[in-house]
Design an enzyme around this catalytic site. Structure first.
Site, PDB file in Angstrom:
ATOM      1  N   GLU A 381      -9.397   7.841  -8.700  1.00  0.00           N
ATOM      2  CA  GLU A 381     -10.270   8.989  -8.409  1.00  0.00           C
ATOM      3  C   GLU A 381      -9.710  10.268  -9.012  1.00  0.00           C
ATOM      4  O   GLU A 381     -10.441  11.099  -9.538  1.00  0.00           O
ATOM      5  CB  GLU A 381     -10.468   9.157  -6.897  1.00  0.00           C
ATOM      6  CG  GLU A 381     -11.110   7.967  -6.201  1.00  0.00           C
ATOM      7  CD  GLU A 381     -12.385   7.484  -6.856  1.00  0.00           C
ATOM      8  OE1 GLU A 381     -13.069   8.286  -7.521  1.00  0.00           O
ATOM      9  OE2 GLU A 381     -12.692   6.289  -6.740  1.00  0.00           O
ATOM     10  N   HIS A 472     -19.370   0.956 -14.704  1.00  0.00           N
ATOM     11  CA  HIS A 472     -18.344   0.233 -13.959  1.00  0.00           C
ATOM     12  C   HIS A 472     -18.172  -1.180 -14.483  1.00  0.00           C
ATOM     13  O   HIS A 472     -17.075  -1.679 -14.625  1.00  0.00           O
ATOM     14  CB  HIS A 472     -18.699   0.164 -12.474  1.00  0.00           C
ATOM     15  CG  HIS A 472     -18.587   1.471 -11.788  1.00  0.00           C
ATOM     16  ND1 HIS A 472     -19.684   2.254 -11.507  1.00  0.00           N
ATOM     17  CD2 HIS A 472     -17.510   2.157 -11.358  1.00  0.00           C
ATOM     18  CE1 HIS A 472     -19.275   3.361 -10.912  1.00  0.00           C
ATOM     19  NE2 HIS A 472     -17.966   3.331 -10.811  1.00  0.00           N
TER      20      HIS A 472
HETATM   21 ZN    ZN Z   1     -14.513   5.647 -10.947  1.00  0.00          ZN
END
Ligand code: ZN
Length: 882
Positions: A381, A472
């Site tokens: 993150e 992703h």
């Molecule tokens: Zn990410």
């Protein structure tokens, strides 16, 4: 088309005249061009004296060379990265003072004592921009448009809130001026319905026409991934905290070098179980407190919330990046924010994200620890924060997959270094293995950098509308190559390489091959010997990242158009003919209207790119579509014979934003958003008669017209008792009478109707009776009687992606059940007879089978994401088995 400045040739001669001394190993100077702009993508191998003492001024002076074709006055310095002798100046392009989306240009310098030389330059600069930067659509109108057109796939009952932030120029053709509107799911009014999924979208609305352009999902959501910490995993760690005057101790770290006396802290907030919806705005919402304890001991309750892990992990990540020469996420010692312990709709929020300003971690639950409990997730993150403040890779398609891949790479790198995990440990490459409470670690890992995926074999075929084009699901193809380098050449060197590529060579719109080039350029700049550069090249080769890799993917459909690039493209089919809108290969030109035959052959242009054309529909004889011109003052509905035997004629000019159309015989219908009323309406026009507004009553909206035999079906929507009601209506143009089909009863409020199709005997439509995203397929007579479920709603009902029907066959785009994103769980098209029966697959193509249109019988044309981009393909019949 390559050029070699005189200085390049001079440098080359110097090298040749002193054999064996200077870099005999270096390749000759190279220039790579980029389509659609005169500014080169990369110039490498330069050796040109700097013409100013300051790196920014020297870089600007260098770029005045006319062969770059750019005006340095349009370059705004963003930051300068210093890495030993290397200096990289990053510029962002502005057009008449307005930022140009994704356009960064970089200049590479090398400093030796007091001497400084230019060694390379490159990136993305648009040389063809001429767009007027004074908006004709106001901020307020742009916000209304963004709200009025609900994002596809957003199933929440509540209207999202919209805020127009600023103007940007989008890099298409001569430029498109757009309002950047942030949409979030924070409710504007109370609702008794189920909670909406959290949403934070960057939407771009044409600031001259009001046309919605495209949307990027800001939430860097992770899959079911996660991490560690008394820490969640029982390690006793020290926490840099802060004792307040009242004696309480809070998680406020001022012990790092970035603390300058007023800013440069690491702050960890405890959301105390508040809903994630409250954390989608930039910064920390009022009322959210730092995690605090009455004493310096942060007890088990702070382990449970994830505060210990998030705070400790943020410190480790800070130190990791400091080792690479970076001071904090923004590189300037700015404060770093984390929020732990959020929930979603009263349930555990089993996820984490970076929202552009802060890290937000779900609190976990029965199966998962807090999402701060895996250090790789914390590192992941926070790396999104580093990326935001460096290459700023656009969160879409392959650039988005590189963004995710770098976050995975550095997240895991932080973890293995900080915890002393050997690279040979099978868990070293897992992301989020520390999130499991009871299950084996691998069960909670979202991704594995050692999954050995090869682009051409393992690419998950998402169209641009899904997971932002696969950000992703395709990340490990890229990060796997970097991880291979780390396994072979060691963490210190590989991390420096990846970091240098990210901060000094990558630009926002890079694809996999651009990303590889950036890493190879960084290796060269680091002075790596040929043997190690070969290791890097082989790692990317092994993961299939090389020019032209997309050509090796397999399909069972007939290719009609390779690489559809219009964000709004939806095909329409009648008989053997299709129509679709499409842009240029680099997605920058105004979209044209194309038609072709399902049996193949070259498509024919029905409307050229002198206007912006979109949403074409056909009945096999006529084609209708919407458009606006470069002045972008009004919208137009046009029609033309599909065989091109007559020129296009204007059916209607309107100030409203046309968002859908239909045609059958002499009847043309359209859906349009009226910015003045904030309502979407359906209009129908027969022959030369004036158009009729079918959803005329105040407070009634109309969507999705469908025409048959002089009648128009559409979705009628109105608000009543705090709920939106919707059901098909059938309007008869001959008599001016209208039948409103009785609503399908809902279980938690009114049912939700979408996409009615008018057939010879029936109107068919889809309805969700309980707001679970699964839809019944309904059928009724034109007079509204005999309402029947062809496919009933319920727990086994289809999760619908798209829908069409003809007189024999219903075609449904379905999301297969399953939590793991992969080709097997991407939308696939099924067909079922109009009379009911067992659904059958139309195609075994592995990737997403997205927007489609049915011809006669089982014929279908659809947008398919299987082979690395979005294609228009077709089949005549369902497959026997896959
Ligand atoms: Zn990410």
């Amino acid at each position: 088309m390559s050029w070699r400045p005189i200085t390049l040739i001079a440098a080359l001669c110097l090298t040749l005249s002193v054999p064996g001394v200077a870099a005999a190993d270096d390749p000759p100077p190279e220039v790579e061009q980029r389509a659609g702009t005169q500014a080169p993508a990369e110039v490498s191998g330069l050796s040109e004296p700097a013409r100013a003492a300051d790196p920014v001024a020297a870089a600007k002076a260098h770029l005045t060379d006319p062969r770059y074709h750019l005006d340095p006055a349009d370059l705004q310095p963003v930051r300068t990265v210093v890495d030993g002798q290397d200096e990289t100046v990053r510029f962002a392009q502005r057009h008449r003072g307005v930022p140009v989306f994704g356009a960064h240009y970089l200049v590479h310098l090398r400093k030796d004592g007091a001497q400084r030389e230019i060694v390379g330059a490159g990136g993305r600069f648009l040389t063809e921009l001429t767009v007027d930067t004074t908006p004709t659509v106001t901020k307020e109108t742009a916000e209304k448009i963004a709200i009025g057109l609900r994002p596809r796939g957003y199933t929440g009952r509540e209207r999202p809130a919209a805020t127009a932030r600023e103007l940007v120029v989008l890099p298409r053709g001569t430029g498109v001026l757009a309002w950047h509107v942030v949409l979030n799911s924070r409710s504007e009014r109370g609702s008794t319905g189920p909670a909406s999924p959290p949403m934070l979208l960057d939407t771009y609305v044409d600031a001259h026409s009001g046309r919605p352009l495209f949307t990027v999902d800001r939430l860097r959501r992770e899959g079911p991934v996660q991490g560690t910490g008394r820490t969640a995993h029982g390690s006793d760690v020290t926490l840099n905290a802060y004792e307040r005057a009242d004696g309480a101790v809070e998680l406020r770290d001022r012990a790092r070098p970035m603390w300058n006396g007023s800013t440069g802290e690491i702050l960890t907030y405890d959301a105390a179980g508040a809903d994630v919806q409250g954390f989608l705005e930039p910064g920390i919402p009022p009322g959210t407190e730092l995690a605090e304890s009455p004493s310096p001991v942060f007890g088990p309750e702070h382990t449970a919330t994830g505060a210990v892990d998030a705070h400790h992990g943020a410190g480790l990540v800070y130190e990791f990046y400091r080792g690479l020469g970076r001071d904090g996420l923004d590189g300037q010692g700015g404060t770093m924010l984390s929020v732990v312990n959020v929930t979603a709709g009263g349930q555990p929020f089993t996820n984490a994200f970076w929202d552009g300003t802060k890290m937000v971690y779900g609190g976990g639950g029965t199966d998962y620890h807090s999402f701060a409990a895996s250090l790789d997730v914390v590192g992941h993150e926070m790396t999104h924060g580093v990326i935001t403040h460096s290459a700023d890779l656009v969160y879409l398609g392959q650039s988005g997959a590189i963004n995710e891949g770098l976050a995975d790479y550095f997240g895991n790198a932080v973890q293995v270094d900080a915890l002393g995990i050997p690279m040979s440990d099978p868990d070293a490459s897992l992301l989020g293995e520390g999130l499991c409470k009871n299950l084996p670690p691998a069960e909670c890992a979202g991704r594995d950098l050692d999954d050995a995926r090869v682009a051409a074999e393992d690419y998950l075929g998402l169209t641009i509308a899904l997971d932002n084009g696969g950000v992703h699901v395709n990340s490990t193809i890229f990060s796997g190559a970097l991880w291979d380098v780390r396994e072979q050449l060691g963490g210190r060197r590989a991390d420096r390489l990846a970091y240098k590529a990210l901060t000094e060579y990558m630009t926002p719109l890079d694809d996999f091959v651009d990303g590889r080039r950036a890493v190879e350029s960084a290796a060269r700049a680091l002075g790596w010997p040929a043997r190690d550069r070969l290791t890097v090249a082989r790692a990317f080769d092994r993961h299939g990242i090389k020019p032209g890799w997309e050509r090796h993917l397999r399909t069972d459909s007939r290719l009609l158009i390779d690489g559809v690039t219009d964000f709004n493209a939806v095909p329409d089919v009648a008989g053997d003919r299709y129509v679709i809108s499409d842009s240029s290969p680099d997605a920058t030109a105004p979209s044209r209207i194309l038609t072709g035959r399902l049996r193949g052959g070259k498509p024919v242009v029905l409307a050229a790119d002198d206007r912006w054309n979109y949403y074409p529909k056909t009945d096999g004889a006529q084609v209708v579509w919407a458009s606006f011109d470069d002045a972008r003052t009004s919208f137009r509905v046009s029609a033309r014979p599909i065989d091109g035997s007559a020129p296009a004629r204007v059916v209607q000019d309107t100030p409203d934003v046309v968002t859908g159309l239909a045609v059958a015989g002499d009847v043309i219908a359209w859906e349009a958003f009226d910015p003045a009323s904030g309502e979407v309406e359906v209009w129908a026009k027969r022959g030369a008669a004036a158009p009729v507004r079918l959803s005329a009553e105040a407070g009634v909206s109309g969507y999705s017209p469908s025409i048959r035999g002089g009648k128009v079906a559409y979705t009628r929507e109105w608000e009543e008792g705090g709920f939106f009601h919707s059901t098909p209506a059938v309007y008869d143009l001959a008599t001016g009478t209208q039948v409103v089909v009785p609503e399908v009863p809902g279980t938690v409020g009114p049912s939700y109707t979408v996409m009615p199709i008018l057939l010879e005997r029936y109107v068919v439509w889809t309805a969700d009776t309980n707001f679970d995203g699964r839809f019944a397929v309904m059928r009724a007579a034109h007079d509204g009687t005999g309402s029947t479920a062809v496919v009933p709603d319920g727990p086994a009902a289809p999760t619908l992606n798209w829908f069409d029907a003809n007189d024999s066959t219903i075609s449904m785009g379905l999301w297969p059940d399953g939590d793991t994103l992969g080709n097997a769980t991407l939308p696939k098209v099924f067909q079922v007879p109009l009379t009911g029966g067992t659904p059958r697959r139309v195609s075994c193509n592995a990737g997403a089978q997205d927007y489609f249109s049915a011809g006669t019988g089982a014929r279908l044309a659809w947008l398919d994401g299987t082979d690395g981009n979005t294609d228009l393909v077709t089949r005549d019949r369902p497959v026997v088995r896959c």
